[in-house]
Design a protein around this motif. Structure first.
Motif, PDB file in Angstrom:
ATOM      1  N   VAL A  24       0.840  -1.201   0.000  1.00  0.00           N
ATOM      2  CA  VAL A  24       0.000   0.000   0.000  1.00  0.00           C
ATOM      3  C   VAL A  24       0.873   1.248   0.000  1.00  0.00           C
ATOM      4  CG1 VAL A  24      -1.730   1.302   1.298  1.00  0.00           C
ATOM      5  CG2 VAL A  24      -1.958  -1.186   1.075  1.00  0.00           C
ATOM      6  N   ASP A  25       1.904   1.270   0.861  1.00  0.00           N
ATOM      7  CA  ASP A  25       2.804   2.432   0.884  1.00  0.00           C
ATOM      8  C   ASP A  25       3.512   2.594  -0.454  1.00  0.00           C
ATOM      9  OD1 ASP A  25       2.170   3.058   3.502  1.00  0.00           O
ATOM     10  OD2 ASP A  25       3.845   1.931   4.340  1.00  0.00           O
ATOM     11  N   GLY A  27       2.463   1.629  -3.347  1.00  0.00           N
ATOM     12  CA  GLY A  27       1.479   2.114  -4.308  1.00  0.00           C
ATOM     13  C   GLY A  27       1.233   3.612  -4.175  1.00  0.00           C
ATOM     14  N   ARG A  28       1.183   4.102  -2.952  1.00  0.00           N
ATOM     15  CA  ARG A  28       0.996   5.543  -2.720  1.00  0.00           C
ATOM     16  C   ARG A  28       2.185   6.337  -3.261  1.00  0.00           C
ATOM     17  NH1 ARG A  28      -1.352   5.243   3.468  1.00  0.00           N
ATOM     18  NH2 ARG A  28      -3.463   4.620   2.884  1.00  0.00           N
ATOM     19  N   ILE A  29       3.382   5.803  -3.044  1.00  0.00           N
ATOM     20  CA  ILE A  29       4.571   6.465  -3.589  1.00  0.00           C
ATOM     21  C   ILE A  29       4.502   6.504  -5.106  1.00  0.00           C
ATOM     22  CG2 ILE A  29       7.084   6.282  -3.868  1.00  0.00           C
ATOM     23  CD1 ILE A  29       7.135   5.062  -1.001  1.00  0.00           C
ATOM     24  N   ASP A  30       4.165   5.374  -5.705  1.00  0.00           N
ATOM     25  CA  ASP A  30       4.056   5.314  -7.165  1.00  0.00           C
ATOM     26  C   ASP A  30       3.013   6.290  -7.685  1.00  0.00           C
ATOM     27  OD1 ASP A  30       6.059   3.434  -7.336  1.00  0.00           O
ATOM     28  OD2 ASP A  30       4.698   1.712  -7.541  1.00  0.00           O
ATOM     29  N   LEU A  31       1.909   6.456  -6.958  1.00  0.00           N
ATOM     30  CA  LEU A  31       0.879   7.412  -7.363  1.00  0.00           C
ATOM     31  C   LEU A  31       1.429   8.841  -7.352  1.00  0.00           C
ATOM     32  CD1 LEU A  31      -2.066   7.944  -8.146  1.00  0.00           C
ATOM     33  CD2 LEU A  31      -2.583   8.106  -5.700  1.00  0.00           C
ATOM     34  N   LEU A  32       2.177   9.187  -6.306  1.00  0.00           N
ATOM     35  CA  LEU A  32       2.770  10.533  -6.230  1.00  0.00           C
ATOM     36  C   LEU A  32       3.791  10.747  -7.341  1.00  0.00           C
ATOM     37  CD1 LEU A  32       3.106  10.829  -2.360  1.00  0.00           C
ATOM     38  CD2 LEU A  32       1.571  12.147  -3.837  1.00  0.00           C
ATOM     39  N   GLN A  34       3.681   9.196 -10.296  1.00  0.00           N
ATOM     40  CA  GLN A  34       2.865   9.284 -11.512  1.00  0.00           C
ATOM     41  C   GLN A  34       2.237  10.668 -11.662  1.00  0.00           C
ATOM     42  OE1 GLN A  34      -0.028   6.134 -11.824  1.00  0.00           O
ATOM     43  NE2 GLN A  34      -1.251   7.241 -13.321  1.00  0.00           N
ATOM     44  N   GLU A  35       1.840  11.281 -10.547  1.00  0.00           N
ATOM     45  CA  GLU A  35       1.213  12.601 -10.576  1.00  0.00           C
ATOM     46  C   GLU A  35       2.244  13.734 -10.712  1.00  0.00           C
ATOM     47  OE1 GLU A  35      -2.088  13.381 -10.674  1.00  0.00           O
ATOM     48  OE2 GLU A  35      -2.395  11.220 -10.933  1.00  0.00           O
ATOM     49  N   ARG A  41      10.800   6.868  -7.266  1.00  0.00           N
ATOM     50  CA  ARG A  41      10.674   6.392  -5.879  1.00  0.00           C
ATOM     51  C   ARG A  41      11.816   6.887  -5.006  1.00  0.00           C
ATOM     52  NH1 ARG A  41       9.290  -0.009  -6.870  1.00  0.00           N
ATOM     53  NH2 ARG A  41       7.084   0.239  -7.467  1.00  0.00           N
TER      54      ARG A  41
END
Length: 138
Positions: A24-25, A27-32, A34-35, A41
């Motif tokens: 989950v962590d 994935g959140r990093i990857d989302l940031l 990506q945005e 990372r």
């Protein structure tokens, strides 16, 4: 005439570490990333670590002062250690960052001049010097 040039060996300016993160962590990093908030990372993780260190900056500073440690890069050449030897000094080295003992320092000279060595970060020295000082590295 050859166009091949010998490049100087580059001393690394960082140390590689490995961490385990939950999915989950991660994935959140990857989302940031990506945005576009971070370039990758590693950029995110370095920024998070710097922010944590900064939030504890005063504590770190007081601790360094209390332990009389040097902060940053500290080089020790054969000439430095020969000077200490000539003055009859035994060095008790304490560094937060990177301590480098030059390649021209022999294990014998290191043993004669370094009483203890505490490095919070990284120590760069020849394998022979590290082996000689093994019981003095705290």
């Amino acid at each position: 005439m050859s166009n091949v040039r010998q490049l100087r060996d580059k001393t690394p300016d960082s140390e590689k570490i490995t961490i385990n993160l939950g999915f989950v962590d991660l994935g959140r990093i990857d989302l940031l990333v990506q945005e576009g908030f971070y370039s990758n990372r590693s950029d995110f993780i370095r920024t998070a670590i710097r922010n944590q260190i900064e939030s504890h900056g005063e504590t770190v500073t007081r601790s360094i002062e209390r332990h009389t440690m040097e902060l940053g890069l500290r080089d020790f050449s054969a000439a430095d250690l020969e000077s200490a030897k000539a003055a009859g000094e035994i060095l008790h080295i304490k560094v937060v960052g990177l301590a480098r003992i030059a390649a021209d320092v022999t294990p014998e000279l290191a043993l004669q001049t370094i009483g203890s060595l505490t490095v919070l970060g990284a120590l760069q020295a020849s394998a022979d010097v590290k082996k000689a000082l093994a019981d003095r590295i705290l």
